[in-house]
Scaffold this motif. Structure first.
Motif, PDB file in Angstrom:
ATOM      1  N   UNK A  11       0.829  -1.222   0.000  1.00  0.00           N
ATOM      2  CA  UNK A  11       0.000   0.000   0.000  1.00  0.00           C
ATOM      3  C   UNK A  11       0.853   1.259   0.000  1.00  0.00           C
ATOM      4  N   UNK A  12       1.954   1.237   0.789  1.00  0.00           N
ATOM      5  CA  UNK A  12       2.777   2.438   0.922  1.00  0.00           C
ATOM      6  C   UNK A  12       3.349   2.886  -0.417  1.00  0.00           C
ATOM      7  N   UNK A  13       3.760   1.915  -1.243  1.00  0.00           N
ATOM      8  CA  UNK A  13       4.354   2.282  -2.529  1.00  0.00           C
ATOM      9  C   UNK A  13       3.361   3.047  -3.389  1.00  0.00           C
ATOM     10  N   UNK A  14       2.130   2.522  -3.456  1.00  0.00           N
ATOM     11  CA  UNK A  14       1.120   3.192  -4.275  1.00  0.00           C
ATOM     12  C   UNK A  14       0.797   4.567  -3.711  1.00  0.00           C
ATOM     13  N   UNK A  56       0.689   3.206  10.471  1.00  0.00           N
ATOM     14  CA  UNK A  56       0.591   1.753  10.348  1.00  0.00           C
ATOM     15  C   UNK A  56      -0.800   1.428   9.816  1.00  0.00           C
ATOM     16  N   UNK A  57      -0.890   1.129   8.530  1.00  0.00           N
ATOM     17  CA  UNK A  57      -2.189   0.865   7.909  1.00  0.00           C
ATOM     18  C   UNK A  57      -2.663  -0.518   8.291  1.00  0.00           C
ATOM     19  N   UNK A  58      -3.966  -0.627   8.546  1.00  0.00           N
ATOM     20  CA  UNK A  58      -4.533  -1.945   8.842  1.00  0.00           C
ATOM     21  C   UNK A  58      -4.922  -2.604   7.529  1.00  0.00           C
ATOM     22  N   UNK A  59      -3.969  -3.270   6.905  1.00  0.00           N
ATOM     23  CA  UNK A  59      -4.287  -3.912   5.632  1.00  0.00           C
ATOM     24  C   UNK A  59      -4.889  -5.284   5.872  1.00  0.00           C
ATOM     25  N   UNK A  60      -5.717  -5.667   4.905  1.00  0.00           N
ATOM     26  CA  UNK A  60      -6.369  -6.969   4.984  1.00  0.00           C
ATOM     27  C   UNK A  60      -5.671  -7.936   4.038  1.00  0.00           C
ATOM     28  N   UNK A  61      -5.464  -9.168   4.492  1.00  0.00           N
ATOM     29  CA  UNK A  61      -4.748 -10.138   3.676  1.00  0.00           C
ATOM     30  C   UNK A  61      -5.626 -10.915   2.716  1.00  0.00           C
ATOM     31  N   UNK A  62      -6.920 -10.531   2.649  1.00  0.00           N
ATOM     32  CA  UNK A  62      -7.824 -11.284   1.786  1.00  0.00           C
ATOM     33  C   UNK A  62      -7.471 -11.080   0.324  1.00  0.00           C
TER      34      UNK A  62
END
Lengths: 103, 161
Positions: free
Chosen positions: A5-8, B110-116
């Motif tokens: 996400x950070x790269x984009x 710190x982004x809460x990314x989802x692994x789906x």
């Protein structure tokens, strides 16, 4: 390093700032319109990246990006109509000379 | 593999955007804007947004770039090049400061990314959520009115009196 996400988001921030520089610094009205399109595209990249990495199954960001594209098309059409109308009267697209509304 | 594609796309995208701002010839700037729109469409594909990539090519590469090129050609003879105005240095400072702020806040959050895994064909899902109950029907109607207003505005502005 895996692209995430950070790269984009950083790419989107760079595009936005390049467009902002163009809007603030250029004098040709058509070039300013092109730089506004760059900024809108940067915002779209950020929206789609958030949609892909934060809520991958809901597509919220992509739907908002579609509305942003609609408004960008509107802005381009009306903006170019205004620029060409002023060009017909003034024979110029220099924004420093656009003082029609100055009172 | 996808990493290499992303880095190539990022380099081409930033280069094309810089070319739009830096090039003196307005027509070449418009052409590099078309290149920028195309690479952004491929970026959407790497983000698995296939419908949006097609929309990007149809609207930006197909319609908006034609509009901009027509505008460049109609206003070309009076104005050669796209020089910078008197706010050049301050505009550069403002954009670099904004870029620094945005990059710092992106990297330090710190982004809460989802692994789906993402949805594979997005077209049906986008159509469903645009038009179904509790979806985005109201914004769709409003954007239809907005498009009509934009068409009418453009016609009224361009009409010979």
């Amino acid at each position: 390093m895996e692209v995430g996400l950070n790269h984009y988001l950083v790419l989107s921030a760079m595009l936005f700032c390049i467009g902002l520089y163009g809007v603030l610094a250029k004098r040709n009205a058509v070039v300013i319109l092109m730089c506004i399109e760059i900024m809108l595209n940067a915002v779209n990249i950020a929206l789609v990246a958030f949609s892909r990495y934060v809520v991958p199954v809901f597509l919220t960001g992509q739907i908002i990006a579609i509305f942003v594209i609609t408004m960008a098309a509107d802005a381009a059409a009306v903006g170019i109509a205004i620029i060409i109308t002023i060009y017909r009267r003034r024979e110029s697209v220099d924004v420093d000379k656009f003082d029609l509304m100055k009172w | 593999m996808s990493n290499i594609i992303f880095w190539l796309l990022a380099i081409v995208t930033v280069g094309a955007a810089l070319a739009v701002v830096v090039l003196r010839d307005v027509f070449r700037a418009a052409l590099s804007l078309v290149l920028l729109f195309l690479t952004i469409a491929v970026l959407y594909i790497t983000l698995s947004a296939d419908f949006l990539a097609v929309v990007q090519i149809l609207i930006y590469v197909g319609a908006i770039s034609i509009l901009i090129i027509v505008a460049v050609m109609l206003t070309r003879d009076a104005w050669h090049g796209s020089p910078s105005g008197k706010f050049r240095i301050s505009a550069l400072v403002v954009s670099i400061l904004l870029l620094g702020t945005m990059v710092f806040s992106v990297v330090s959050t710190k982004w809460e990314t989802s692994g789906e895994p993402p949805l594979a064909p997005t077209t049906a899902a986008i159509g469903t959520s645009l038009f179904s109950q509790g979806g985005y029907v109201m914004p769709v109607e409003i954007s239809a009115v907005l498009l009509l207003a934009a068409i009418l505005g453009a016609i009224v502005l361009m009409r010979d009196k």
